[in-house]
Design a protein around this motif. Structure first.
Motif, PDB file in Angstrom:
ATOM      1  N   MET A 198      -0.796   0.193  18.552  1.00 53.88           N
ATOM      2  CA  MET A 198      -1.762   1.218  18.187  1.00 53.88           C
ATOM      3  C   MET A 198      -2.689   1.494  19.370  1.00 53.88           C
ATOM      4  N   SER A 199      -2.783   2.727  19.760  1.00 57.60           N
ATOM      5  CA  SER A 199      -3.672   3.103  20.860  1.00 57.60           C
ATOM      6  C   SER A 199      -5.125   3.017  20.426  1.00 57.60           C
ATOM      7  N   CYS A 200      -5.986   2.841  21.398  1.00 56.41           N
ATOM      8  CA  CYS A 200      -7.414   2.974  21.146  1.00 56.41           C
ATOM      9  C   CYS A 200      -8.010   3.804  22.276  1.00 56.41           C
ATOM     10  N   TYR A 201      -9.199   4.318  22.031  1.00 58.66           N
ATOM     11  CA  TYR A 201      -9.815   5.294  22.923  1.00 58.66           C
ATOM     12  C   TYR A 201     -11.240   4.894  23.263  1.00 58.66           C
ATOM     13  N   LEU A 202     -11.695   5.359  24.414  1.00 59.54           N
ATOM     14  CA  LEU A 202     -13.069   5.167  24.845  1.00 59.54           C
ATOM     15  C   LEU A 202     -13.560   6.489  25.418  1.00 59.54           C
ATOM     16  N   VAL A 203     -14.736   6.901  24.981  1.00 57.22           N
ATOM     17  CA  VAL A 203     -15.413   8.056  25.557  1.00 57.22           C
ATOM     18  C   VAL A 203     -16.713   7.544  26.157  1.00 57.22           C
ATOM     19  N   GLU A 204     -16.916   7.818  27.430  1.00 49.63           N
ATOM     20  CA  GLU A 204     -18.144   7.460  28.130  1.00 49.63           C
ATOM     21  C   GLU A 204     -18.938   8.739  28.370  1.00 49.63           C
ATOM     22  N   LEU A 205     -20.229   8.664  28.176  1.00 47.03           N
ATOM     23  CA  LEU A 205     -21.131   9.765  28.515  1.00 47.03           C
ATOM     24  C   LEU A 205     -22.209   9.176  29.409  1.00 47.03           C
ATOM     25  N   TYR A 206     -22.457   9.807  30.551  1.00 48.95           N
ATOM     26  CA  TYR A 206     -23.408   9.220  31.492  1.00 48.95           C
ATOM     27  C   TYR A 206     -24.070  10.279  32.370  1.00 48.95           C
TER      28      TYR A 206
END
Length: 112
Positions: free
Chosen positions: A1-9
């Motif tokens: 199962m894939s997982c995701y990360l969103v970074e905001l900076y």
């Protein structure tokens, strides 16, 4: 199962005070560190400036979107980001999730 990360900076005062040569040196080290990530199955989907002209736009200036084969790969990237000193120079926010589907998402919203 894939997982995701969103970074905001967004660059902070420490970054803005850093001389240009030191900024370039820091970013070169970051760039070198990105190379081996694909061998861990980590996929960089986007590194870009955010679009401030959309409705409900994020106040953060930049984003990163990643896909991982496992949460352990995600956690390895997060540890590397922390170890690099990145968080010292950027006001940073992370959001992580697994793969989702509309029906499960709507059910979760209904349950809260």
């Amino acid at each position: 199962m894939s997982c995701y990360l969103v970074e905001l900076y967004t660059p902070n005062a420490a970054w803005q005070a850093l001389p240009a040569a030191q900024r370039l040196q820091f970013l070169a080290a970051i760039g070198e560190g990105l190379g081996p990530l694909s061998s861990l199955g980590i996929e960089l989907l986007s590194l870009a400036e955010t679009d401030s002209a959309i409705a409900q736009a994020s106040p953060r200036q930049f984003l990163g979107i990643w896909r991982f084969p496992t949460p352990q790969a995600r956690d390895a990237l997060l540890a590397a980001i922390d170890a690099s000193g990145w968080y010292h120079y950027f006001a940073h926010m992370n959001a992580a999730s697994g793969t989702g589907a509309v029906d499960a998402h709507l059910a979760a919203l209904a349950a809260v």
